[in-house]
Design a protein around this motif. Structure first.
Motif, PDB file in Angstrom:
ATOM      1  N   LYS A   6      -6.701   4.042  -6.604  1.00 33.19           N
ATOM      2  CA  LYS A   6      -6.081   3.001  -5.792  1.00 33.19           C
ATOM      3  C   LYS A   6      -6.710   1.642  -6.124  1.00 33.19           C
ATOM      4  CE  LYS A   6      -4.863   4.145  -1.404  1.00 33.19           C
ATOM      5  NZ  LYS A   6      -4.982   4.300   0.065  1.00 33.19           N
ATOM      6  N   GLU A  54      -4.870  -1.608  -7.872  1.00 27.98           N
ATOM      7  CA  GLU A  54      -4.885  -2.926  -7.226  1.00 27.98           C
ATOM      8  C   GLU A  54      -5.484  -4.002  -8.115  1.00 27.98           C
ATOM      9  OE1 GLU A  54      -5.299  -1.569  -2.655  1.00 27.98           O
ATOM     10  OE2 GLU A  54      -6.472  -3.294  -3.288  1.00 27.98           O
ATOM     11  N   VAL A  88       0.824  -1.201   0.000  1.00 28.81           N
ATOM     12  CA  VAL A  88       0.000   0.000   0.000  1.00 28.81           C
ATOM     13  C   VAL A  88       0.863   1.258   0.000  1.00 28.81           C
ATOM     14  CG1 VAL A  88      -1.640   1.356   1.364  1.00 28.81           C
ATOM     15  CG2 VAL A  88      -1.988  -1.110   1.062  1.00 28.81           C
ATOM     16  N   GLU A 125      -1.239   5.442  -7.712  1.00 23.26           N
ATOM     17  CA  GLU A 125      -2.503   6.140  -7.561  1.00 23.26           C
ATOM     18  C   GLU A 125      -2.404   7.624  -7.935  1.00 23.26           C
ATOM     19  OE1 GLU A 125      -5.319   6.932  -3.669  1.00 23.26           O
ATOM     20  OE2 GLU A 125      -3.151   6.711  -3.417  1.00 23.26           O
ATOM     21  N   ASN A 144     -11.315   6.548  -8.402  1.00 23.87           N
ATOM     22  CA  ASN A 144     -10.860   5.474  -7.495  1.00 23.87           C
ATOM     23  C   ASN A 144      -9.543   4.833  -7.967  1.00 23.87           C
ATOM     24  OD1 ASN A 144     -10.865   3.795  -5.333  1.00 23.87           O
ATOM     25  ND2 ASN A 144     -12.891   2.933  -5.693  1.00 23.87           N
ATOM     26  N   ILE A 181       1.059   1.014  -4.313  1.00 24.89           N
ATOM     27  CA  ILE A 181      -0.271   1.484  -4.683  1.00 24.89           C
ATOM     28  C   ILE A 181      -0.391   3.003  -4.532  1.00 24.89           C
ATOM     29  CG2 ILE A 181      -2.739   1.239  -4.252  1.00 24.89           C
ATOM     30  CD1 ILE A 181      -1.527  -1.359  -5.266  1.00 24.89           C
ATOM     31  N   GLU A 182       0.069   3.527  -3.404  1.00 26.07           N
ATOM     32  CA  GLU A 182      -0.090   4.969  -3.187  1.00 26.07           C
ATOM     33  C   GLU A 182       0.722   5.808  -4.169  1.00 26.07           C
ATOM     34  OE1 GLU A 182       0.460   5.764   1.003  1.00 26.07           O
ATOM     35  OE2 GLU A 182      -1.459   4.828   1.518  1.00 26.07           O
TER      36      GLU A 182
END
Lengths: 211, 211
Positions: free
Chosen positions: A163, A167, A146, A154, A161, A150-151
């Motif tokens: 993130k 994923e 995360v 993103e 959305n 992901i962050e």
């Protein structure tokens, strides 16, 4: 008595300080890297359960206290070992946003570059095995994925959305890794990566960019 | 002395025959199912490694020889336990070909119906854990997936290399299971299944039908 500080390392202070006089070999600038290499090897070969601060220290040829000193707990050594494995992924993540055109194909190509190379495949398999069987390892992997992957992706995506989208793309790659490299189901296990990329890249592109 | 044969069961002959007089409870028509339920429970709770013919027999309240008699080796008990877990999947697989329109969405919906139900999620998690950590379990799963799922879907698809396409679709689902139910990375771990289906169904549809 203080351990020599390798470049860029920020040793933890206040606990687990080495308890005996260190030799040059123990405190040299390569020590931290040597401990990390030993950690990756121990987690790969023995699994999360059986790898220990003690076994890692022994494999690195240092005192257990020095492993504590640099990294802290076993979970923290695991996190640091994971980090090194994912370093190239962080680079690719940075480039995804530099141009969203072709990002899906770049992601798919990067995935195979990492997984087709035994040197990077082995620690990744160890991470998957640990996370599937030990909640402590899953928690470390989760936090890492995360925060570091992901962050970062993103921030570059222009979809709602982001993130969730990042994923979903990652989950497809995880599934291919499971079927191809872990369970090894044919024909996916020995298909030409190019054949897989041709079908998967448009999916990833859609997840990352289509509104 | 012969075990009563439950309907539809084909007990193995010639080895592992029960060695002591069976009670009614041991040889009744529900025995095979009771052993299978115990096997699923043992593989789930103890893992592939620690589950044994003996522990399964004990949990089912029968003699170890009876487990051998019905199923054979530990791998064969595992295969039979897997089979029951995937029974609904075999039904859905049969319906994929009944109309390729909407097959992607049906597959995605079926996936969530199985995984969102704790009664079916638990044995699936156990199968994943076993296959990831033990080559013997991976081999059983691999043979089962190919013979019972992939080869059946394949026959209904009209695309080139249908087995490869079916596996690619399956791999996406496996990856979502890993990220959502095993490693539990947010936001995918608690996203509404409908939100995931909306994005994933077109991908599955494309893999299963687009030339």
């Amino acid at each position: 008595m203080t351990a020599a500080q390798p470049e860029g390392a920020a040793p933890r202070r206040g606990r687990g300080r080495p308890s005996r006089t260190e030799t040059e070999a123990e405190s040299g600038p390569g020590t931290r890297d040597r401990i990390l290499a030993a950690a990756r090897e121990q987690f790969s070969e023995r699994g999360y359960d059986k790898a220990s601060i003690r076994s890692i220290a022994k494999a690195a040829g240092v005192d257990s206290a020095l492993v504590h000193h640099y990294f802290g707990t076993k979970d923290e050594v695991f996190a640091a070992a994971i980090e090194v494995t994912f370093e190239p992924a962080q680079t690719v993540v940075g480039t995804v946003g530099q141009g969203l055109d072709g990002a899906g194909e770049r992601l798919a190509r990067f995935f195979f570059a990492v997984w087709e190379n035994p040197a990077t495949r082995t620690p990744l398999l160890a991470i998957i095995r640990s996370a599937v069987t030990h909640e402590a390892a899953a928690k470390v992997l989760r936090a890492f994925v995360v925060r570091r992957l992901i962050e970062r992706v993103e921030a570059d995506l222009k979809v709602p959305n982001p993130k969730f989208r990042a994923e979903l793309a990652a989950s497809h790659m995880v599934g291919i890794a499971m079927v191809r490299y872990v369970v090894k189901v044919e024909p996916l296990a020995s298909a030409d990566p190019e054949e897989i990329i041709a079908l998967v890249a448009p999916t990833l592109q859609r997840y990352l960019t289509e509104e």
